[in-house]
Write a protein that holds these residues in place. Sequence first.
Motif, PDB file in Angstrom:
ATOM      1  N   CYS A  90      -7.459  -1.073  -6.505  1.00  0.00           N
ATOM      2  CA  CYS A  90      -6.114  -0.757  -6.008  1.00  0.00           C
ATOM      3  C   CYS A  90      -5.074  -0.996  -7.094  1.00  0.00           C
ATOM      4  O   CYS A  90      -4.905  -2.128  -7.562  1.00  0.00           O
ATOM      5  CB  CYS A  90      -5.795  -1.626  -4.790  1.00  0.00           C
ATOM      6  N   CYS A 119      -8.657   3.512  -3.463  1.00  0.00           N
ATOM      7  CA  CYS A 119      -9.668   2.519  -3.080  1.00  0.00           C
ATOM      8  C   CYS A 119     -10.777   3.134  -2.223  1.00  0.00           C
ATOM      9  O   CYS A 119     -11.828   2.518  -2.024  1.00  0.00           O
ATOM     10  CB  CYS A 119      -9.012   1.392  -2.301  1.00  0.00           C
ATOM     11  N   CYS A 141      -2.387   5.806  -1.648  1.00  0.00           N
ATOM     12  CA  CYS A 141      -2.797   6.733  -2.716  1.00  0.00           C
ATOM     13  C   CYS A 141      -4.269   7.126  -2.563  1.00  0.00           C
ATOM     14  O   CYS A 141      -4.715   8.124  -3.104  1.00  0.00           O
ATOM     15  CB  CYS A 141      -2.589   6.082  -4.084  1.00  0.00           C
ATOM     16  N   GLY A 142      -5.038   6.313  -1.850  1.00  0.00           N
ATOM     17  CA  GLY A 142      -6.446   6.635  -1.597  1.00  0.00           C
ATOM     18  C   GLY A 142      -7.399   6.265  -2.729  1.00  0.00           C
ATOM     19  O   GLY A 142      -8.602   6.557  -2.658  1.00  0.00           O
ATOM     20  N   CYS A 179       0.821  -1.221   0.000  1.00  0.00           N
ATOM     21  CA  CYS A 179       0.000   0.000   0.000  1.00  0.00           C
ATOM     22  C   CYS A 179       0.855   1.272   0.000  1.00  0.00           C
ATOM     23  O   CYS A 179       1.779   1.405   0.797  1.00  0.00           O
ATOM     24  CB  CYS A 179      -0.915  -0.006   1.218  1.00  0.00           C
TER      25      CYS A 179
HETATM   26  S1  SF4 Z   1      -5.681   1.875  -3.556  1.00  0.00           S
HETATM   27 FE1  SF4 Z   1      -5.916   1.769  -1.333  1.00  0.00          FE
HETATM   28  S2  SF4 Z   1      -4.923  -0.157  -0.739  1.00  0.00           S
HETATM   29 FE2  SF4 Z   1      -4.248   0.331  -2.833  1.00  0.00          FE
HETATM   30  S3  SF4 Z   1      -2.326   1.449  -2.562  1.00  0.00           S
HETATM   31 FE3  SF4 Z   1      -3.934   2.988  -2.700  1.00  0.00          FE
HETATM   32  S4  SF4 Z   1      -4.580   3.332  -0.542  1.00  0.00           S
HETATM   33 FE4  SF4 Z   1      -3.367   1.456  -0.582  1.00  0.00          FE
END
Ligand code: SF4
Length: 581
Positions: free
Chosen positions: A114, A38, A35-36, A32
């Motif tokens: 993700c 999800c 990045c946000g 992880c």
């Molecule tokens: S999408 Fe969510 S789980 Fe995947 S890297 Fe970004 S914050 Fe982490």
Amino acid sequence: MGKNKRSYKAEKVIERMGKKLNRQMAGSLLACVHCGMCTDSCHYVLANEGDVTYAPAYKADQIRKLFKRHFDWTGRVIPWWVKAKSIYTDEELEELKDTIFGKCTNCRRCSLNCPMGVDYATFNRMARGLLVSVGIMPEGVAYVSKDQWEIGNQMGVLKEDYIDTLEWMSEELSEEMNDPNAIIPIDKMDANIVYSINPREVKYDPRTIADAAKIFYLAGENWTMPSECWDMTNFGLFSGDDDLGGAVARRLYEKVEELRGRKLVISECGHGYRSTRCEGQNWAAVDINFEMESSVITMLNYIKEGRIKVDKTRNTTPVTFHDSCNNARSCGLVEEPRELLSLVTTDFREMYPNRYENYCCTGGGGAMSMSEYTPRRLKSAKIKADQLKATGAEIVVTSCHNCVDGLSDLIKHYKLGMKVTQLVNLVANAVVVEEKVAVPVEKVPVPAHAPGLDGYSILVTDDEPDMVTFLSVVLQDNGATVFKAYNGDEAIELARREKIDLMTLDISMPGKSGKEVFEAFRNDPKLRSVPICIITGRPELRSLIYDRPVPPPEGYLDKPVSEKNLLSNVRRLLNLVHPKA
Ligand code: SF4
Ligand code: SF4
């Protein structure tokens, strides 16, 4: 407790985490980048805007910090930099419980969004298993797991009740098909198909068993149902307990092998399908030598191969389809149910988003058994409710018993007025029963008269006078002595005064509710052995009865009730069988 002294449970959780970790989990725990992306994929986030504790990455970090502190070198060397942190107290474990059981249904929708391939649900399940191993879990999870360990199915259905229900459905099938050979074969050796079901079907929805039996019969299938080890659901998937998962899966596999079945067909249930077909062999550490298939595929193949004929004009009410997370995202079962729907209904309306992107019914991951989180669950269900409403459909179809309950609950809460059904019900309704042409089968005479109810006293309890009249007339016409109660107090008083052999009981009544009457009977030494048949027009209330800490009712009927159904239920509960000719 001081910060340096760790509780016994916290110690065990950390120790066991090291044993549970595998490459896939470690990859997800490390990858992880916060990045946000999800965040908005989670129904909890969408319904709780501004509360970061619902964000998948935040929730994952509650497990990740522990992993980093103890199992990743960065956390050991620079813990403050990588936000590594240990757990010391039982209170901290309780907080973790609230996150991993109460704020996530393990639906895996965030995994799809993700870019780093983080599969949060995989290690959330692992964390659930760790807490369960030290006895920290929602009460409902403990109850259900216990039933599945001890009784062999997750609703605690006793063998005699299961067999009774199969025999009852078998009788109804023979009557409907007007063929004494139309039966549910139990423990038949060398069958092509061994059919396994969800205990919810026995307890709440035996119609799905009868519908499946009708389809197998009309397809001319050589099939059977096991007398034991028939539960294809597996609470180990939800609780994270791999030992339970393995034991439950092994029981069913061994039963199919004992019966020398060629194929195990799994009725419509998302988590049952995933557990039995996809995960169970790993938990149980066994190889199996028979095929496994969802009943959705079996029904579709029967139509495609011409083994059954269907008339889709029998299902004209607008329907939409809800993809169960386990069927769709975890097992790829997305096109087959739609193909089947196109063959048995005339007005199918897609829900958006759908297939792999569909939102959870909010009852997944065992959430229906965790009543302490119900308000949270129903709040997050707003997303699903909006999705359903936008389709304009009157019926939502789903291939999952868990989703049936989750959807029914939110439909009631958001007053959507929709019905929930399964594909098996629609196929059974659309199937064309062709006129029999002098089949040379051995004739077993059907008795002209089923046994009467002479000598039996039945208490009818319902606040609707019309219903009381209807039930009383049918029962009296068949010889029973009937006592009538229009509320709960009357019922209890009458039952204490008269000798009652059986009671029919409405759930929703003014004053003392059916739930209270039911409990009063079960807790009264004189009344507890009176068989009770629940007759309700509000099936969504059935959990009020079945989730009591007392033995479940012996019978259950949804209103409207037909004369035939009433009598066959009452006879079954009084242990009356057709007289032998
Ligand atoms: S999408 Fe969510 S789980 Fe995947 S890297 Fe970004 S914050 Fe982490
Ligand atoms: S698995 Fe589902 S419920 Fe859990 S955080 Fe991800 S999207 Fe939300």
